[in-house]
Motif scaffolding. Sequence first.
Motif, PDB file in Angstrom:
ATOM      1  N   ASP A 100       0.846  -1.188   0.000  1.00  0.00           N
ATOM      2  CA  ASP A 100       0.000   0.000   0.000  1.00  0.00           C
ATOM      3  C   ASP A 100       0.886   1.244   0.000  1.00  0.00           C
ATOM      4  O   ASP A 100       2.107   1.141   0.098  1.00  0.00           O
ATOM      5  N   PHE A 101       0.255   2.414  -0.087  1.00  0.00           N
ATOM      6  CA  PHE A 101       0.998   3.658  -0.238  1.00  0.00           C
ATOM      7  C   PHE A 101       1.206   4.400   1.079  1.00  0.00           C
ATOM      8  O   PHE A 101       2.153   5.151   1.218  1.00  0.00           O
ATOM      9  N   ASP A 102       0.305   4.215   2.028  1.00  0.00           N
ATOM     10  CA  ASP A 102       0.276   5.047   3.227  1.00  0.00           C
ATOM     11  C   ASP A 102       0.670   4.210   4.438  1.00  0.00           C
ATOM     12  O   ASP A 102      -0.039   3.258   4.816  1.00  0.00           O
ATOM     13  N   PHE A 103       1.775   4.566   5.085  1.00  0.00           N
ATOM     14  CA  PHE A 103       2.261   3.839   6.253  1.00  0.00           C
ATOM     15  C   PHE A 103       1.230   3.826   7.372  1.00  0.00           C
ATOM     16  O   PHE A 103       1.009   2.810   8.041  1.00  0.00           O
ATOM     17  N   HIS A 104       0.560   4.951   7.596  1.00  0.00           N
ATOM     18  CA  HIS A 104      -0.430   5.042   8.665  1.00  0.00           C
ATOM     19  C   HIS A 104      -1.629   4.138   8.363  1.00  0.00           C
ATOM     20  O   HIS A 104      -2.156   3.468   9.261  1.00  0.00           O
ATOM     21  N   GLU A 105      -2.043   4.103   7.116  1.00  0.00           N
ATOM     22  CA  GLU A 105      -3.158   3.242   6.724  1.00  0.00           C
ATOM     23  C   GLU A 105      -2.790   1.767   6.882  1.00  0.00           C
ATOM     24  O   GLU A 105      -3.608   0.945   7.313  1.00  0.00           O
ATOM     25  N   VAL A 106      -1.558   1.420   6.552  1.00  0.00           N
ATOM     26  CA  VAL A 106      -1.100   0.035   6.683  1.00  0.00           C
ATOM     27  C   VAL A 106      -1.110  -0.402   8.144  1.00  0.00           C
ATOM     28  O   VAL A 106      -1.510  -1.524   8.477  1.00  0.00           O
ATOM     29  N   ARG A 107      -0.683   0.475   9.042  1.00  0.00           N
ATOM     30  CA  ARG A 107      -0.676   0.113  10.469  1.00  0.00           C
ATOM     31  C   ARG A 107      -2.091  -0.155  10.977  1.00  0.00           C
ATOM     32  O   ARG A 107      -2.304  -1.059  11.788  1.00  0.00           O
ATOM     33  N   VAL A 108      -3.059   0.606  10.494  1.00  0.00           N
ATOM     34  CA  VAL A 108      -4.451   0.356  10.873  1.00  0.00           C
ATOM     35  C   VAL A 108      -4.902  -0.999  10.328  1.00  0.00           C
ATOM     36  O   VAL A 108      -5.537  -1.791  11.040  1.00  0.00           O
ATOM     37  N   ALA A 109      -4.573  -1.286   9.061  1.00  0.00           N
ATOM     38  CA  ALA A 109      -4.960  -2.565   8.465  1.00  0.00           C
ATOM     39  C   ALA A 109      -4.326  -3.737   9.208  1.00  0.00           C
ATOM     40  O   ALA A 109      -4.959  -4.787   9.410  1.00  0.00           O
ATOM     41  N   GLN A 110      -3.081  -3.586   9.633  1.00  0.00           N
ATOM     42  CA  GLN A 110      -2.418  -4.646  10.400  1.00  0.00           C
ATOM     43  C   GLN A 110      -3.118  -4.889  11.733  1.00  0.00           C
ATOM     44  O   GLN A 110      -3.256  -6.035  12.170  1.00  0.00           O
ATOM     45  N   ALA A 111      -3.568  -3.821  12.378  1.00  0.00           N
ATOM     46  CA  ALA A 111      -4.321  -3.973  13.631  1.00  0.00           C
ATOM     47  C   ALA A 111      -5.644  -4.697  13.386  1.00  0.00           C
ATOM     48  O   ALA A 111      -6.065  -5.543  14.184  1.00  0.00           O
ATOM     49  N   ILE A 112      -6.298  -4.381  12.274  1.00  0.00           N
ATOM     50  CA  ILE A 112      -7.551  -5.061  11.921  1.00  0.00           C
ATOM     51  C   ILE A 112      -7.307  -6.553  11.730  1.00  0.00           C
ATOM     52  O   ILE A 112      -8.066  -7.398  12.221  1.00  0.00           O
ATOM     53  N   ILE A 113      -6.233  -6.900  11.025  1.00  0.00           N
ATOM     54  CA  ILE A 113      -5.897  -8.310  10.812  1.00  0.00           C
ATOM     55  C   ILE A 113      -5.676  -9.018  12.144  1.00  0.00           C
ATOM     56  O   ILE A 113      -6.165 -10.131  12.376  1.00  0.00           O
ATOM     57  N   ASP A 114      -4.945  -8.375  13.042  1.00  0.00           N
ATOM     58  CA  ASP A 114      -4.611  -8.982  14.335  1.00  0.00           C
ATOM     59  C   ASP A 114      -5.837  -9.216  15.213  1.00  0.00           C
ATOM     60  O   ASP A 114      -5.811 -10.087  16.088  1.00  0.00           O
ATOM     61  N   HIS A 115      -6.894  -8.445  14.995  1.00  0.00           N
ATOM     62  CA  HIS A 115      -8.053  -8.503  15.882  1.00  0.00           C
ATOM     63  C   HIS A 115      -9.316  -8.989  15.174  1.00  0.00           C
ATOM     64  O   HIS A 115     -10.430  -8.669  15.599  1.00  0.00           O
ATOM     65  N   SER A 116      -9.125  -9.783  14.108  1.00  0.00           N
ATOM     66  CA  SER A 116     -10.252 -10.378  13.380  1.00  0.00           C
ATOM     67  C   SER A 116     -10.100 -11.894  13.354  1.00  0.00           C
ATOM     68  O   SER A 116      -8.989 -12.408  13.181  1.00  0.00           O
ATOM     69  N   ARG A 117     -11.197 -12.604  13.512  1.00  0.00           N
ATOM     70  CA  ARG A 117     -11.152 -14.065  13.460  1.00  0.00           C
ATOM     71  C   ARG A 117     -10.961 -14.556  12.021  1.00  0.00           C
ATOM     72  O   ARG A 117     -10.314 -15.578  11.793  1.00  0.00           O
ATOM     73  N   GLN A 118     -11.538 -13.848  11.067  1.00  0.00           N
ATOM     74  CA  GLN A 118     -11.317 -14.141   9.651  1.00  0.00           C
ATOM     75  C   GLN A 118     -11.027 -12.831   8.932  1.00  0.00           C
ATOM     76  O   GLN A 118     -11.664 -11.811   9.230  1.00  0.00           O
ATOM     77  N   VAL A 119     -10.093 -12.879   7.984  1.00  0.00           N
ATOM     78  CA  VAL A 119      -9.717 -11.688   7.229  1.00  0.00           C
ATOM     79  C   VAL A 119     -10.088 -11.887   5.765  1.00  0.00           C
ATOM     80  O   VAL A 119      -9.665 -12.863   5.133  1.00  0.00           O
ATOM     81  N   PHE A 120     -10.905 -10.973   5.230  1.00  0.00           N
ATOM     82  CA  PHE A 120     -11.312 -10.993   3.831  1.00  0.00           C
ATOM     83  C   PHE A 120     -10.629  -9.831   3.107  1.00  0.00           C
ATOM     84  O   PHE A 120     -10.734  -8.680   3.542  1.00  0.00           O
ATOM     85  N   LEU A 121      -9.968 -10.126   2.003  1.00  0.00           N
ATOM     86  CA  LEU A 121      -9.349  -9.101   1.157  1.00  0.00           C
ATOM     87  C   LEU A 121     -10.163  -8.944  -0.111  1.00  0.00           C
ATOM     88  O   LEU A 121     -10.423  -9.923  -0.821  1.00  0.00           O
TER      89      LEU A 121
END
Length: 279
Positions: A209-230
């Motif tokens: 992705d392009f935005d470091f801040h946006e990526v950190r949010v997405a990583q937190a979402i991945i860590d706190h989801s039982r299933q991840v859909f892209l």
Amino acid sequence: MRTPHDTYPGTRHDGSVRCSNGTTMDPRLNRRQEELIALVQREGFLGVDELASHFDVAPQTIRRDLNLLEDGGLIRRYHGGVSAPSSVENVAYAARQTLQAEEKGLIAQAIAREIPDGSSLFINLGTTNEGVGRALLDHRDLRVITNNLNIAILLSDNPTFEVIVAGGVVRRRDHGVTGEATIELIRQFKVDYGIIGISGIELDGTLLDFDFHEVRVAQAIIDHSRQVFLGADHSKIGRNAMVRLGDFSRVDAWFTDRRPPDELVSVLETSNTQLHIAG
């Protein structure tokens, strides 16, 4: 593996884009222009004659396409050829809303069909995810945490939904919210589904992705989801972006519009990532 608003300056009320030369770009690109963008993203640099031969049209036709796409910020023109846009700056939000719009709609509907009523979910930024929000409106009793104000406003129209908006810094260009406050709120939850988007996918499975801040949010979402859909259409394959989100080992299911290259299919099999081809 299973196969089954804020706008940037220059956007008009009808959704068209005011170009740098004062003309107006129709938001509905034709199929050749969309395929031209995807081809340039994949190959890196191509000449005008090469593109004319590939699409079996006159060079003058290709030059008109390139002028239109350059004015919309979708490509970079050079003497005798064209390359993909910068790897450090994404295409403008209003232009992204128009690209692969039909494909994004099919992807969004496919994701929504996998979300049962009564589920909890994160939805982050991106035009595909905004389509997911629209596709979810007929559901009932969802609990949604989002850092996308466009999605929050959209989903609040369903009286059976509870919508929680993450705090943080609001980006004018797309109403996305990022920052430490955003991440802290996400970390307070563990939800059934995390729905994320991405700007680029390399053939080795790296998600970019392009935005470091946006990526950190997405990583937190991945860590706190039982299933991840892209949700990511075919144009993201081979597209350059400078920030690494992770790889497909962190994604349970990828929803796209075309079968990816065999090399990438092998990565999905190794990562145990389900492939859903919408439509």
